[in-house]
Design an enzyme around this catalytic site. Structure first.
Site, PDB file in Angstrom:
ATOM      1  N   SER A 183       1.225  -1.455   0.014  1.00  0.00           N
ATOM      2  CA  SER A 183      -0.102   0.005  -0.149  1.00  0.00           C
ATOM      3  C   SER A 183       1.015   1.155   0.023  1.00  0.00           C
ATOM      4  CB  SER A 183      -0.878  -0.241   1.393  1.00  0.00           C
ATOM      5  OG  SER A 183      -1.837   1.052   1.103  1.00  0.00           O
ATOM      6  N   HIS A 202      -7.933  -4.981  -0.644  1.00  0.00           N
ATOM      7  CA  HIS A 202      -6.823  -4.220  -0.172  1.00  0.00           C
ATOM      8  C   HIS A 202      -5.806  -5.432   0.267  1.00  0.00           C
ATOM      9  CE1 HIS A 202      -4.216  -0.886  -0.175  1.00  0.00           C
ATOM     10  NE2 HIS A 202      -4.106  -0.782   1.250  1.00  0.00           N
TER      11      HIS A 202
END
Length: 746
Positions: free
Chosen positions: A591, A707
């Protein structure tokens, strides 16, 4: 280190999609090698941002196949089997999510319950080594019945006051792990969904925020486009408007409560009970770090809460709990950034600041990390040079006209290099707490206590040793960054290993969004890396929250380079110390950490022998246009503003690739179903690298996963094993070599 896998094939032909790259020739059409810093607006890979377009997915499948052909099929390796066994182990700690009606709830995944099961039992039953759980909802059965891969995203409970049993919850289910959820009302007694046709609340898939106002009323923010309402979302893709929705009416008939601006991050409404007090609040999140709060006063009118825009606001009994990100001069006093304050809510709404009490004041080394509340206590989780400490504040509730009062009863620190955290699952009813202790090499323990006597703890659950940690030592060290800042990091290695630069080492970092990296039991790292003789390092670089707001703000926007300089300083320190050498030193991040290691690729390729870049941001010119990206401009800056792009471009890896430069092997991973960080970031970066002739750039995109990159334990084990296989082949076996680029930029 060796994994069972076939040798890598010759890297001679890679499918690029919409064109074909053959061999390793550096003679590329410059038209296909944009964007560059001289030509940022011309991106020939925009087509890869079409997440589920057939030609995009065909390209993904082709590149995925190339990765598994090179690295081996992860599911066939012993490492995969051991990691999956850890993730599916019946010996994992079934942590308590909440307590309802005297029953302890837990969500669980294993080899039988792949998607997961929501279950409950009594405390006496929970104390047993193998509790007899009562099944509440089986996601595997639901997924099979409906033909959808449902991923658990939590629940919201209907609270009708003290002594009233909880009967209804709103369950949030995600397709494949995305942030968007479907919301369904569920009855805890009958253990079934309430059909919309019978008046049950149902919200179709969207990024939804929802809470009960009462049994027949919801406060909700969601995508109202399907209901004929335009403009209900912000540029970040989150709710811009909040509505009150009555049972038995269509969502299109809901009444507007509150709205923000299109350029805001989101708006959300809150209605909840704190012991005998109810709080109704509204938040307009202007950026990721600034908000306006509105609360109901004694007359029931909503007025703005008089706090700084960058403060965080919470509630406890009749109090507001205010966490400062910047210094605050108020009422003749100045509270420094990083402080935690408490004050009676209603007087404060009327402008009375005399009741502000400082519950935490930071120092150069101490910061507030989190807090947990019980019926009578607010417990602070603090760090002092990244070492854990708990502080117990007792609150005497207001009664018979007397004001509530605060008293610090006790504080204690964890032992050695580890983490100590606290949780509460029934704050409106009791002072019961759950203490969690963990370290890199010692298995996590889960203990039951009360806030008034935390030292009298009962060990309820503990992990077994999932990997062989014998001979491992953990050290905390400090590197010196380019500007002289001391940067802490944790080093886990074999104590008898000579400091001769011969240990393959994996350095992990994040460095953003106020998130702190603290010690935790790293079973999968142990199996995939430490048992095989490697060293593991976790860096506490600026941008994180280890030293409070100042540590985070030191690497915001134009100062982002500070985080990268810190990370590079740790890498240099590891080599100087003799732990490793640059050709056997790898870095990993996901991320925002993916952006970090993406910059390691382009800023300092000479420091690394390999890089693992997961669910990353990489195109900082377009990040704000993709999915939730606009919400992160408070962290990175606005690329559409010329002055902010001037700094952003310096850490946009997609634009910073250089011609005729040798880069280390790199593995990019992402997920098709990630609706937070767009998979286009990783797709476009890999496509460009391959066009530049860098055949040692590998890529794997999980078709599900959100995610987190994976939707179930098999997928998680697959992705972890893939990374360790890559590190083995790049750092140890040297089967994947650094590669020089051709004409990839002007």
């Amino acid at each position: 280190f060796r994994l069972i896998a076939p040798p890598p094939p010759p890297l001679t032909s890679i499918v690029l999609g919409r064109q074909q790259l053959v061999g390793r020739s550096s003679h590329r059409s410059m038209a296909m090698l944009k964007p560059t810093l001289d030509c940022v607006g011309d991106d020939p890979r925009i087509w890869l941002e079409e997440v589920e377009a057939e030609d995009c997915l065909a390209w993904v499948r082709s590149i995925n196949a190339q990765a598994t052909q090179t690295l081996g099929e992860p599911s066939e390796s012993d490492t995969y089997k051991r990691i999956l066994a850890i993730l599916d182990s019946k010996d994992k700690i079934p942590s308590v999510g909440r307590v309802l009606n005297g029953l302890y709830y837990n969500f669980w995944q294993d080899d039988v319950h792949v998607k997961g099961i929501w279950r409950r039992c009594t405390l006496d039953e929970y104390r047993k080594p193998a509790p007899a759980w009562e099944e509440v909802l089986d996601l595997d059965a639901l997924s099979a019945k409906e033909g959808v891969t449902w991923v658990w995203k939590g629940s919201t409970v209907l609270d009708e006051g003290a002594g009233v049993p909880a009967e209804r919850v709103l369950l949030k289910l995600s397709r494949g792990g995305s942030d968007a959820v479907e919301v369904r009302e569920f009855d805890l007694n009958s253990k079934r969904f309430l059909p919309a046709a019978d008046g049950g609340f149902f919200v179709p898939e969207a990024k939804t925020f929802v809470t009960y106002k009462d049994r027949d009323t919801l406060h909700i923010g969601t995508d109202m486009t399907p209901f004929g309402v335009d403009g209900s979302l912000t540029d970040s893709g989150y709710p811009r408007t909040a509505y009150e929705w009555k049972r038995g009416t269509p969502l299109s008939a809901a009444s507007l409560l509150f709205e923000g601006k299109k350029e805001d991050v989101l708006v959300v409404t809150m209605h909840h009970r704190e012991r005998a007090f109810w709080h109704s609040m509204r938040e307009r999140a202007i950026t990721f770090y600034t908000s306006e709060y509105f609360a109901a006063n004694e007359a029931g009118d909503f007025v703005q809460v008089p706090v700084q825009e960058d403060a965080k606001l919470d509630t406890f009994v009749d109090q507001y709990i205010i966490e400062l990100r910047s210094d605050w001069a108020v009422g003749g006093r100045t509270f420094p950034a990083g402080s935690l304050l408490a004050t009676a809510a209603l007087p404060f709404l009327s402008g009375d600041v005399s009741g502000l009490v400082a519950l935490f004041t930071p120092t150069e080394t101490a910061s507030l990390q989190d807090k947990c509340d019980t019926y009578n206590y607010l417990i602070l989780e603090c760090l002092d040079d990244v070492r854990s400490e708990l502080r117990f504040w007792r609150y005497t509730h207001p009664a018979a006209g007397a004001k509530g009062t605060w008293a610090l009863e006790r504080s204690f620190k964890g032992e050695g290099i580890g983490s100590l955290s606290v949780g509460s699952s029934n704050a409106n009813e009791s002072d019961e707490i759950w203490l969690t202790t963990t370290s890199y090499t010692q298995p996590t323990a889960y203990e039951l206590a009360t806030a008034e006597a935390p030292e009298k703890k009962e060990r309820i659950k503990a992990l077994p040793s999932f990997y062989d940690a014998s001979g491992l030592t953990t050290e905390q060290r400090f590197a010196t960054s380019k500007d002289g800042t001391r940067v802490p990091y944790f080093l886990i290695r074999k104590s008898d290993k000579a400091l001769d630069g011969s240990t393959p080492t994996l350095l992990y970092g994040y460095g953003g969004f106020e998130i702190s990296l603290t010690p935790s039991y790293i079973a999968t790292v142990g199996v995939g890396w430490l048992e095989r003789g490697g060293a593991y390092v976790q860096a506490n670089i600026r941008g994180g929250g280890e030293y409070g707001p100042r540590w985070h703000q030191a690497a915001l926007k134009a100062s982002r380079n500070k985080a990268y300089e810190d990370f590079e300083a740790v890498a240099v320190d590891l080599v100087k110390l003799g732990v490793t050498s640059h050709d056997i030193l790898a870095c990993e991040g996901g991320s925002n950490g993916g952006l970090l290691v993406g910059n390691m690729l382009t800023r300092s390729p000479q420091l690394w022998g390999a890089i693992v870049c997961a669910v990353p941001l990489l195109d900082m010119r377009r990040f704000s246009k993709l999915l939730a990206g606009a919400s992160w401009m408070g962290e990175y800056g606005d690329p559409d503003k010329e002055d902010e792009w001037a700094s952003l471009q310096n850490y946009s890896p997609y634009h910073q690739l250089k011609a005729n430069t040798t880069y280390p092997p790199v593995l990019f991973t992402t997920s098709t179903r990630d609706d937070r960080v767009h998979p286009g970031h990783a797709r476009k970066m890999v496509h460009k690298l391959l066009e530049c002739g860098m055949a040692s750039a590998l890529y794997y995109e999980n078709i599900e996963g959100g995610h987190g990159g994976a939707a179930d334990n098999k997928q998680r084990a697959f992705m972890k094993t893939l990374s360790y296989s890559f590190l083995q082949r790049a750092l140890v076996d040297k089967e994947i070599q650094p590669c020089a680029t051709g004409a990839c930029s002007s």
